[in-house]
Design a protein around this motif. Structure first.
Motif: not given
Length: 289
Positions: A121-130
């Motif tokens: 799921k983190a891969k689907t939103n740049p805001a979660l890249a970290a």
């Protein structure tokens, strides 16, 4: 005054009382005086209520996980985290908050499933890249924080749960238990409004455009999440894997003309900023204290 059972079963700690959100704003309304009580998890009492709240928290994607195994894992650490009840310890919880060490439980199937889910799921939103970078770091100790409450449960019960968690984590670390984290990861929920699929042909074009425009704004099921995001290293929403389409939003109407579409949400906070974030929650939800 509400109370929470702490690590020493002979000691009780006072917690601030939750306030009725509408008790002072409209004296013509009936006010129900409810006393919330905080308890440690009890495996022989809380399994089914906890499982139900986990199902609500994970929404349609609860089907991807073994909720029984997840509930058992939470209940295996009864001195960290809280349940909130109204009619005594023997009843189902109205709310809960807990934290799991993702590294410590990495060999358990349910934690492997949750970790894979978070990474994808983190891969689907740049805001979660970290988030992906932190989870890939072998030196990171990430605490997975899970919390949910019944829909009509007042948000004021949240600050005591978070404050108690900090105290319990400090005590657990003193006892050499694996709760010394570098980061905290909160899995939660957001939603946005979408145009209803009902009677669209008869709806005026102006109303349609208004609904479509409003669909991009994100709202929080848990008001404290908006505060936590301000202290976050990474925060953002994602679409559910088991998304049943926009038509499902009509069964979750927030307003007369519009439905709501839930999304998953993740908030990653560095350990050094977590205590400040918890204080900010208390200031926001209980400003008079």
């Amino acid at each position: 005054m509400v109370k929470k059972r702490v690590r020493d079963p002979e000691v009780l700690e006072d917690a601030p009382p939750a306030q009725d959100e509408g008790s002072d704003s409209d004296t013509s309304m009936d006010v129900v005086d409810v006393e919330f009580e905080w308890f440690n998890f009890k495996p022989d009492i809380d399994f089914h209520g906890l499982k139900s709240l986990l199902r609500q928290l994970l929404d349609v994607d609860h089907q991807l996980f073994d909720l029984s195994a997840l509930a058992d894992l939470i209940l295996s650490q009864p001195t960290v985290g809280s349940t909130v009840k109204v009619d005594g310890e023997e009843t189902d919880a109205y709310a809960f908050l807990t934290i799991l060490n993702m590294h410590e439980h990495r060999d358990k199937k349910v934690m492997q499933d949750l970790t894979q889910y978070v990474v994808e799921k983190a891969k689907t939103n740049p805001a979660l890249a970290a988030l992906g970078s932190v989870l890939a770091n072998p030196a990171a100790q990430v605490g997975l924080l899970l919390t949910e409450r019944l829909i009509n449960c007042p948000s004021e019960i949240s600050p005591p749960m978070y404050s108690m968690l900090i105290d319990e984590l400090e005590a657990a670390v003193e006892d050499k238990e694996p709760y010394e984290f570098t980061h905290y990861l909160i899995i939660s929920k957001t939603y946005h409004e979408i145009a209803s699929t009902l009677d669209q042909e008869d709806a005026p074009k102006q109303k349609k455009n208004k609904a479509i425009k409003g669909a991009k704004e994100t709202f929080f099921f848990h008001p404290e999440d908006e505060v936590l995001q301000r202290h976050a290293l990474a925060a953002g929403s994602y679409e559910y894997t088991k998304d049943m389409g926009d038509g499902m939003a009509d069964s979750k109407r927030a307003f007369q003309e519009m439905g709501i579409k839930p999304q998953g949400s993740m908030i990653l906070i560095e350990a050094s900023k977590f205590e400040g974030a918890v204080k900010a929650i208390s200031d926001y939800l209980n400003p008079q204290q």
